[in-house]
Enzyme design. Structure first.
Site, PDB file in Angstrom:
ATOM      1  N   LYS A 192       0.848  -1.195   0.000  1.00  8.60           N
ATOM      2  CA  LYS A 192       0.000   0.000   0.000  1.00  8.60           C
ATOM      3  C   LYS A 192       0.879   1.239   0.000  1.00  8.60           C
ATOM      4  O   LYS A 192       1.692   1.437   0.894  1.00  8.60           O
ATOM      5  CB  LYS A 192      -0.923   0.027   1.215  1.00  8.60           C
ATOM      6  CG  LYS A 192      -1.876   1.232   1.217  1.00  8.60           C
ATOM      7  CD  LYS A 192      -2.854   1.175   2.375  1.00  8.60           C
ATOM      8  CE  LYS A 192      -2.290   1.747   3.641  1.00  8.60           C
ATOM      9  NZ  LYS A 192      -2.170   3.243   3.575  1.00  8.60           N
ATOM     10  N   ARG A 224       2.731  -0.684  10.556  1.00  6.90           N
ATOM     11  CA  ARG A 224       3.859  -0.631  11.482  1.00  6.90           C
ATOM     12  C   ARG A 224       4.201  -1.946  12.172  1.00  6.90           C
ATOM     13  O   ARG A 224       5.395  -2.193  12.423  1.00  6.90           O
ATOM     14  CB  ARG A 224       3.599   0.479  12.509  1.00  6.90           C
ATOM     15  CG  ARG A 224       3.802   1.876  11.910  1.00  6.90           C
ATOM     16  CD  ARG A 224       3.153   2.965  12.748  1.00  6.90           C
ATOM     17  NE  ARG A 224       1.705   2.969  12.573  1.00  6.90           N
ATOM     18  CZ  ARG A 224       0.886   3.891  13.087  1.00  6.90           C
ATOM     19  NH1 ARG A 224       1.386   4.862  13.824  1.00  6.90           N
ATOM     20  NH2 ARG A 224      -0.411   3.837  12.867  1.00  6.90           N
ATOM     21  N   LYS A 273      -7.162   8.352  -1.225  1.00 11.22           N
ATOM     22  CA  LYS A 273      -8.430   8.787  -0.619  1.00 11.22           C
ATOM     23  C   LYS A 273      -8.950  10.087  -1.240  1.00 11.22           C
ATOM     24  O   LYS A 273      -9.189  11.081  -0.546  1.00 11.22           O
ATOM     25  CB  LYS A 273      -8.281   8.948   0.893  1.00 11.22           C
ATOM     26  CG  LYS A 273      -7.869   7.680   1.630  1.00 11.22           C
ATOM     27  CD  LYS A 273      -7.807   7.938   3.130  1.00 11.22           C
ATOM     28  CE  LYS A 273      -7.455   6.693   3.925  1.00 11.22           C
ATOM     29  NZ  LYS A 273      -6.055   6.286   3.734  1.00 11.22           N
ATOM     30  N   ASP A 330     -13.249  15.266  -3.555  1.00 14.74           N
ATOM     31  CA  ASP A 330     -13.386  16.584  -4.161  1.00 14.74           C
ATOM     32  C   ASP A 330     -14.661  16.573  -5.004  1.00 14.74           C
ATOM     33  O   ASP A 330     -15.416  15.598  -4.982  1.00 14.74           O
ATOM     34  CB  ASP A 330     -12.152  16.913  -5.012  1.00 14.74           C
ATOM     35  CG  ASP A 330     -11.827  18.399  -5.031  1.00 14.74           C
ATOM     36  OD1 ASP A 330     -12.756  19.205  -5.259  1.00 14.74           O
ATOM     37  OD2 ASP A 330     -10.648  18.758  -4.820  1.00 14.74           O
ATOM     38  N   THR A 341     -10.544   4.175  10.572  1.00 12.94           N
ATOM     39  CA  THR A 341     -10.456   3.378  11.800  1.00 12.94           C
ATOM     40  C   THR A 341     -10.026   4.221  12.998  1.00 12.94           C
ATOM     41  O   THR A 341     -10.073   3.747  14.139  1.00 12.94           O
ATOM     42  CB  THR A 341      -9.486   2.196  11.624  1.00 12.94           C
ATOM     43  OG1 THR A 341      -8.223   2.677  11.151  1.00 12.94           O
ATOM     44  CG2 THR A 341     -10.046   1.181  10.643  1.00 12.94           C
ATOM     45  N   ASP A 385      -3.334   4.371  -2.152  1.00 15.79           N
ATOM     46  CA  ASP A 385      -4.326   4.828  -1.183  1.00 15.79           C
ATOM     47  C   ASP A 385      -4.232   6.339  -1.001  1.00 15.79           C
ATOM     48  O   ASP A 385      -3.632   6.828  -0.042  1.00 15.79           O
ATOM     49  CB  ASP A 385      -4.097   4.099   0.148  1.00 15.79           C
ATOM     50  CG  ASP A 385      -5.139   4.439   1.193  1.00 15.79           C
ATOM     51  OD1 ASP A 385      -6.246   4.871   0.817  1.00 15.79           O
ATOM     52  OD2 ASP A 385      -4.839   4.267   2.393  1.00 15.79           O
TER      53      ASP A 385
END
Length: 238
Positions: free
Chosen positions: A33, A216, A62, A65, A124, A60
């Site tokens: 990603k 991570r 996102k 607009d 999340t 990714d």
């Protein structure tokens, strides 16, 4: 791979990404990603590098607009040859439909397969309290995510980004091939960090996730390859 484990490459430069991926004997097994931090630093060059390695790529960004702006951005993204892209479902059905059209146009122009379009429902990091008192949503979290996912489905999206906590609800109401990609994945022994709605990979698998995103706990591990194998085993075997 039927059930991708997407590694969130949370690095701020291409050199760190190269060092990370060089540790893997066969990067073509990986789905990676590329988020805003890395893409805004390295640009499309990072996508070209991932493609040379044979990785599946989840871009990714996102997008959020007005419909025409999102469509034109997706025309450009569609030419990159990535496998998954994201938009914010809160942009509305017209924006989501425009994103889908832009992807198709861009992919056709460069003779690339059309990426799967994934609509972000609620991040999340958003708690029930934030949903109610800052976003002022009229619906509780489960119903809010279901409403956004249903709209995304009707607008032509291929799936959504959601937390594992909403999976059971979505699977009860949406068709089996509608993708549910779940970030916020942590083994129980790993810290949740800045994400609130988290789950373990085995729980996400049992509840019907199509793919999971792990950052991570793998990228910052002392042995990233071993950590990837550990998450893979838990994810794929449930």
């Amino acid at each position: 791979m039927e059930k991708p484990l997407m590694i969130a490459l949370d690095f701020d430069n291409l050199s760190s990404v190269t060092d990370f991926l060089d540790a893997f004997p066969d990067p073509s097994q990986l789905t990676v990603k590329v988020g805003m931090e890395l893409f805004y630093q390295a640009g499309p060059a990072i996508i070209a590098d991932m493609k040379k390695r044979g990785c599946q790529i989840f871009l990714d960004l996102k997008l959020f607009d007005i419909p025409n702006t999102v469509k034109q951005a997706m025309v450009q993204i569609g030419q990159l040859g990535v496998n998954y892209v994201t938009v914010h479902s809160l942009g509305g059905s017209a924006m989501l439909s425009a994103a889908k059209a832009g992807l198709a146009e861009g992919s056709a122009a460069s003779n690339q397969p059309v990426p799967a379009l994934l609509a972000v429902t609620e991040l999340t990091s958003i708690s029930d309290d934030v949903l109610k008192n800052e976003q002022h949503a009229a619906l509780p979290m489960q119903e809010q995510v279901l409403a956004l996912a249903t709209m995304a489905n009707q607008a032509g999206c291929d799936g959504v980004i959601c937390s594992a906590l909403e999976l059971k609800t979505l699977r009860q109401h949406l068709q089996p091939d509608f993708l549910c990609v779940v970030p916020g994945i942590r083994m129980k022994a790993d810290q949740s960090g800045d994400q609130v709605r988290v789950a373990s990979p085995d729980q996400a698998a049992k509840d019907g996730a199509s793919a999971i995103v792990v950052g991570r706990p793998i990228t910052k591990a002392a042995d990233p390859v071993a950590a990837w194998h550990r998450y893979q085993a838990t994810w794929q075997n449930n």
